[in-house]
Design a protein around this motif. Sequence first.
Motif, PDB file in Angstrom:
ATOM      1  N   ALA A   1       2.624   1.263 -12.690  1.00 60.09           N
ATOM      2  CA  ALA A   1       2.376   2.160 -11.562  1.00 60.09           C
ATOM      3  C   ALA A   1       3.657   2.530 -10.827  1.00 60.09           C
ATOM      4  O   ALA A   1       3.753   3.611 -10.242  1.00 60.09           O
ATOM      5  CB  ALA A   1       1.394   1.517 -10.585  1.00 60.09           C
TER       6      ALA A   1
ATOM      7  N   TRP B   1      -2.367  -2.318 -11.526  1.00 61.59           N
ATOM      8  CA  TRP B   1      -1.985  -0.908 -11.615  1.00 61.59           C
ATOM      9  C   TRP B   1      -2.565  -0.115 -10.444  1.00 61.59           C
ATOM     10  O   TRP B   1      -1.880   0.692  -9.819  1.00 61.59           O
ATOM     11  CB  TRP B   1      -2.471  -0.330 -12.946  1.00 61.59           C
ATOM     12  N   ARG B   2      -3.839  -0.386 -10.115  1.00 58.80           N
ATOM     13  CA  ARG B   2      -4.456   0.315  -8.974  1.00 58.80           C
ATOM     14  C   ARG B   2      -3.730  -0.039  -7.676  1.00 58.80           C
ATOM     15  O   ARG B   2      -3.460   0.831  -6.841  1.00 58.80           O
ATOM     16  CB  ARG B   2      -5.941  -0.051  -8.868  1.00 58.80           C
TER      17      ARG B   2
ATOM     18  N   ARG C   1      -0.370   1.803  -7.604  1.00 58.88           N
ATOM     19  CA  ARG C   1      -0.488   3.222  -7.276  1.00 58.88           C
ATOM     20  C   ARG C   1      -0.643   3.412  -5.772  1.00 58.88           C
ATOM     21  O   ARG C   1      -0.043   4.312  -5.184  1.00 58.88           O
ATOM     22  CB  ARG C   1      -1.684   3.851  -8.007  1.00 58.88           C
ATOM     23  N   TRP C   2      -1.451   2.562  -5.137  1.00 58.97           N
ATOM     24  CA  TRP C   2      -1.630   2.681  -3.692  1.00 58.97           C
ATOM     25  C   TRP C   2      -0.311   2.394  -2.976  1.00 58.97           C
ATOM     26  O   TRP C   2       0.089   3.135  -2.069  1.00 58.97           O
ATOM     27  CB  TRP C   2      -2.711   1.710  -3.215  1.00 58.97           C
TER      28      TRP C   2
ATOM     29  N   SER D   1       2.715   2.691  -4.080  1.00 58.18           N
ATOM     30  CA  SER D   1       3.749   3.690  -4.344  1.00 58.18           C
ATOM     31  C   SER D   1       3.555   4.951  -3.520  1.00 58.18           C
ATOM     32  O   SER D   1       4.492   5.757  -3.387  1.00 58.18           O
ATOM     33  CB  SER D   1       3.759   4.056  -5.830  1.00 58.18           C
ATOM     34  N   ARG D   2       2.372   5.118  -2.968  1.00 61.67           N
ATOM     35  CA  ARG D   2       2.093   6.316  -2.178  1.00 61.67           C
ATOM     36  C   ARG D   2       2.109   6.049  -0.675  1.00 61.67           C
ATOM     37  O   ARG D   2       1.779   6.932   0.116  1.00 61.67           O
ATOM     38  CB  ARG D   2       0.750   6.920  -2.605  1.00 61.67           C
TER      39      ARG D   2
END
Length: 396
Positions: free
Chosen positions: A36, A375-376, A379-380, A382-383
């Motif tokens: 991610a 991975w989930r 992703r959170w 990284s944003r």
Amino acid sequence: MQAAWPRRVVVAPDSFKGSASAREVAEAIARGLSRAMPGLSVETVPMADGGEGTVEALVEATGGRYVTETVTGPLGEPVEARFGMLGDGQTAVIEMAAASGLPLVPASRRNPLVTTTYGTGQLMRAALDAGATRILIGIGGSATVDGGAGMAQALGARLLDDEGQPIDFGGGALHRLARIDLSSIDPRLRSTTILVACDVRNPLVGPEGAAAVFGPQKGATPAMVRTLDDNLRHLAAVIRRDLGVDVADLAGAGAAGGLGAGLVAFCGARLQPGVELVIQAVGLERRLQGADLAVTGEGSLDRQTPFGKTPAGVGRLARRLGIPAIALVGAIGEGVDDAVLDACGLDSVFSIVPGPMPLDEAIRGAHRLLEQAAWRLGRWLSRRPPRTEVAAHELP
């Protein structure tokens, strides 16, 4: 433009029992986070709490090696048992269950009047032979209620009856003990630090003692429990008279059928919570320095987790260092609330199971589920804005 947060993550989980070792869990989480967030610095530190998997976790975390020995099992028959030598070449880690554990005794033969910790003492001697000057011992899962007498005998202690003869193995023979002679005990013990991973507070004797609380699961009948408690009380009295050590009411002395008491009395050991011992052994505080986030995990997080489990040990250390911590777990127990998470030092907890799923399917797919959950999470993360703009309590 400010750099993305987090830049560096330390992944320090326990094993998912029956599914994945601590190393496998850490690597799966690291893969998911890295997928991610390419370029993320991830350090994996396999963890344990002093129980099953401690040897593997510490050997993996320190680049150590395994040593296998043939020792005396709990019923007096030979068994193959291994211990670890850590990467420093001076620290040995032993799980007493490898030599004296309940799974080594068929259910039909479980009898703590005769089972012995002699093999655990043999592993300790083998660790000394391998150059250990520091021995860490996890004492969960024992088949024994002998007060560590067998362990002491393997290390050279002479436990003698009225006629000056060695007493037999097993908790049932302790009533014959008349005198303890340590003149032949391994002299290397005097210069060896022995730390015992002990997460129970039970004393050696009495209604909360080794025989009453743990004897039945090892095959003791009510009559056996009474005999064993009397015998352990006698052992404690002889230890106090001959060695000058009072172990009868010592918190943790009743662990592993009184092995906690024996290690203190015969070896000068110190009892401490298992996860704290592991944290020290792997240098987790040093490894967390400069990290932006700690990720831990275990098969289940529930109201018992604050009492010595890995996620709580990692979370509390991270909080003390000012680092947010998140746990990825197989199951979140009923009643897990703010108080439980705060007691664990965790900012949040997430189940790796994305929806209703049969338990056996979740167990088989643990590696995949861990990577997907990480991975989930990645992703959170990284944003989100940089860490300077995100308070720890704003983590999901």
